[in-house]
Design a protein around this motif. Structure first.
Motif, PDB file in Angstrom:
ATOM      1  N   ILE A 173       0.874  -1.159   0.000  1.00 57.71           N
ATOM      2  CA  ILE A 173       0.000   0.000   0.000  1.00 57.71           C
ATOM      3  C   ILE A 173       0.915   1.213   0.000  1.00 57.71           C
ATOM      4  CG2 ILE A 173      -0.236  -0.012   2.518  1.00 57.71           C
ATOM      5  CD1 ILE A 173      -3.106   1.143   2.060  1.00 57.71           C
ATOM      6  N   GLY A 174       0.612   2.194  -0.841  1.00 55.95           N
ATOM      7  CA  GLY A 174       1.440   3.384  -0.859  1.00 55.95           C
ATOM      8  C   GLY A 174       1.167   4.276  -2.048  1.00 55.95           C
ATOM      9  N   ASP A 175       1.955   5.351  -2.107  1.00 53.55           N
ATOM     10  CA  ASP A 175       1.889   6.291  -3.221  1.00 53.55           C
ATOM     11  C   ASP A 175       3.308   6.530  -3.733  1.00 53.55           C
ATOM     12  OD1 ASP A 175       3.090   8.017  -1.390  1.00 53.55           O
ATOM     13  OD2 ASP A 175       1.264   9.160  -1.020  1.00 53.55           O
ATOM     14  N   ASP A 176       3.519   7.600  -4.476  1.00 56.49           N
ATOM     15  CA  ASP A 176       4.846   7.874  -5.029  1.00 56.49           C
ATOM     16  C   ASP A 176       5.870   8.261  -3.969  1.00 56.49           C
ATOM     17  OD1 ASP A 176       3.958   7.327  -7.566  1.00 56.49           O
ATOM     18  OD2 ASP A 176       3.641   9.414  -8.113  1.00 56.49           O
ATOM     19  N   PHE A 177       5.434   8.577  -2.758  1.00 60.94           N
ATOM     20  CA  PHE A 177       6.332   9.088  -1.735  1.00 60.94           C
ATOM     21  C   PHE A 177       6.611   8.109  -0.604  1.00 60.94           C
ATOM     22  CE2 PHE A 177       4.096  12.643  -3.692  1.00 60.94           C
ATOM     23  CZ  PHE A 177       5.171  13.338  -4.212  1.00 60.94           C
ATOM     24  N   SER A 178       5.676   7.254  -0.275  1.00 60.87           N
ATOM     25  CA  SER A 178       5.895   6.306   0.815  1.00 60.87           C
ATOM     26  C   SER A 178       4.956   5.117   0.674  1.00 60.87           C
ATOM     27  CB  SER A 178       5.678   6.974   2.178  1.00 60.87           C
ATOM     28  OG  SER A 178       4.322   7.321   2.340  1.00 60.87           O
ATOM     29  N   GLY A 179       5.240   4.090   1.457  1.00 59.63           N
ATOM     30  CA  GLY A 179       4.384   2.911   1.407  1.00 59.63           C
ATOM     31  C   GLY A 179       4.875   1.845   2.346  1.00 59.63           C
ATOM     32  N   GLY A 180       4.197   0.712   2.289  1.00 55.91           N
ATOM     33  CA  GLY A 180       4.576  -0.398   3.145  1.00 55.91           C
ATOM     34  C   GLY A 180       4.225  -1.720   2.502  1.00 55.91           C
ATOM     35  N   ASN A 181       4.872  -2.759   2.993  1.00 56.22           N
ATOM     36  CA  ASN A 181       4.654  -4.116   2.501  1.00 56.22           C
ATOM     37  C   ASN A 181       4.269  -5.020   3.651  1.00 56.22           C
ATOM     38  OD1 ASN A 181       5.609  -3.110   0.110  1.00 56.22           O
ATOM     39  ND2 ASN A 181       7.515  -4.256   0.131  1.00 56.22           N
ATOM     40  N   ALA A 182       3.625  -6.115   3.330  1.00 55.34           N
ATOM     41  CA  ALA A 182       3.273  -7.136   4.321  1.00 55.34           C
ATOM     42  C   ALA A 182       3.201  -8.477   3.603  1.00 55.34           C
ATOM     43  CB  ALA A 182       1.917  -6.813   4.963  1.00 55.34           C
ATOM     44  N   PRO A 183       3.476  -9.569   4.331  1.00 58.04           N
ATOM     45  CA  PRO A 183       3.327 -10.898   3.725  1.00 58.04           C
ATOM     46  C   PRO A 183       1.885 -11.115   3.257  1.00 58.04           C
ATOM     47  CG  PRO A 183       4.462 -11.032   5.842  1.00 58.04           C
ATOM     48  CD  PRO A 183       3.943  -9.636   5.711  1.00 58.04           C
ATOM     49  N   ASP A 184       1.715 -11.912   2.223  1.00 60.19           N
ATOM     50  CA  ASP A 184       0.388 -12.178   1.662  1.00 60.19           C
ATOM     51  C   ASP A 184      -0.320 -13.249   2.479  1.00 60.19           C
ATOM     52  OD1 ASP A 184      -1.872 -12.368   0.137  1.00 60.19           O
ATOM     53  OD2 ASP A 184      -0.876 -13.180  -1.634  1.00 60.19           O
ATOM     54  N   THR A 185      -1.133 -12.798   3.438  1.00 60.78           N
ATOM     55  CA  THR A 185      -1.972 -13.695   4.232  1.00 60.78           C
ATOM     56  C   THR A 185      -3.396 -13.152   4.168  1.00 60.78           C
ATOM     57  OG1 THR A 185      -1.756 -12.467   6.297  1.00 60.78           O
ATOM     58  CG2 THR A 185      -0.066 -14.140   5.844  1.00 60.78           C
ATOM     59  N   PRO A 186      -4.403 -13.982   4.457  1.00 54.50           N
ATOM     60  CA  PRO A 186      -5.783 -13.477   4.449  1.00 54.50           C
ATOM     61  C   PRO A 186      -5.975 -12.286   5.404  1.00 54.50           C
ATOM     62  CG  PRO A 186      -5.795 -15.861   4.471  1.00 54.50           C
ATOM     63  CD  PRO A 186      -4.363 -15.434   4.669  1.00 54.50           C
ATOM     64  N   GLU A 187      -5.355 -12.362   6.578  1.00 61.26           N
ATOM     65  CA  GLU A 187      -5.491 -11.276   7.548  1.00 61.26           C
ATOM     66  C   GLU A 187      -4.866  -9.984   7.029  1.00 61.26           C
ATOM     67  OE1 GLU A 187      -4.089 -14.277   8.297  1.00 61.26           O
ATOM     68  OE2 GLU A 187      -5.695 -15.180   9.467  1.00 61.26           O
ATOM     69  N   ASN A 188      -3.689 -10.103   6.412  1.00 63.56           N
ATOM     70  CA  ASN A 188      -3.018  -8.916   5.890  1.00 63.56           C
ATOM     71  C   ASN A 188      -3.748  -8.329   4.680  1.00 63.56           C
ATOM     72  OD1 ASN A 188      -1.080  -8.951   7.870  1.00 63.56           O
ATOM     73  ND2 ASN A 188       0.474  -9.945   6.603  1.00 63.56           N
ATOM     74  N   ARG A 189      -4.383  -9.174   3.885  1.00 65.83           N
ATOM     75  CA  ARG A 189      -5.188  -8.664   2.772  1.00 65.83           C
ATOM     76  C   ARG A 189      -6.320  -7.787   3.308  1.00 65.83           C
ATOM     77  NH1 ARG A 189      -5.699 -11.921  -2.531  1.00 65.83           N
ATOM     78  NH2 ARG A 189      -3.611 -12.773  -2.760  1.00 65.83           N
ATOM     79  N   GLU A 190      -6.984  -8.258   4.359  1.00 63.61           N
ATOM     80  CA  GLU A 190      -8.052  -7.455   4.962  1.00 63.61           C
ATOM     81  C   GLU A 190      -7.498  -6.154   5.524  1.00 63.61           C
ATOM     82  OE1 GLU A 190     -10.545  -9.524   7.750  1.00 63.61           O
ATOM     83  OE2 GLU A 190     -10.782 -11.232   6.389  1.00 63.61           O
TER      84      GLU A 190
END
Length: 60
Positions: free
Chosen positions: A25-42
């Motif tokens: 999730i992010g834009d041109d200036f910042s963002g973040g990552n998370a492992p692909d799990t059902p909880e993280n998708r929500e």
């Protein structure tokens, strides 16, 4: 290959799955990552809607 699920043209915010298979999730200036799990998708979808100031659509 990046898979963009949602994008808000006004803010430039995007979310989806990046080329490494992680959620992002992010834009041109910042963002973040998370492992692909059902909880993280929500969490990513919830955070996207919160960031753009809209309520998460209810599931039918």
């Amino acid at each position: 290959m990046i898979e963009i699920w949602m994008e808000d043209k006004k803010t430039g915010l995007q979310c989806g799955i990046n080329g490494d298979g992680e959620l992002f999730i992010g834009d041109d200036f910042s963002g973040g990552n998370a492992p692909d799990t059902p909880e993280n998708r929500e969490m990513i979808v919830r955070d996207f809607y919160r960031a753009i100031g809209r309520a998460v659509p209810r599931r039918s």
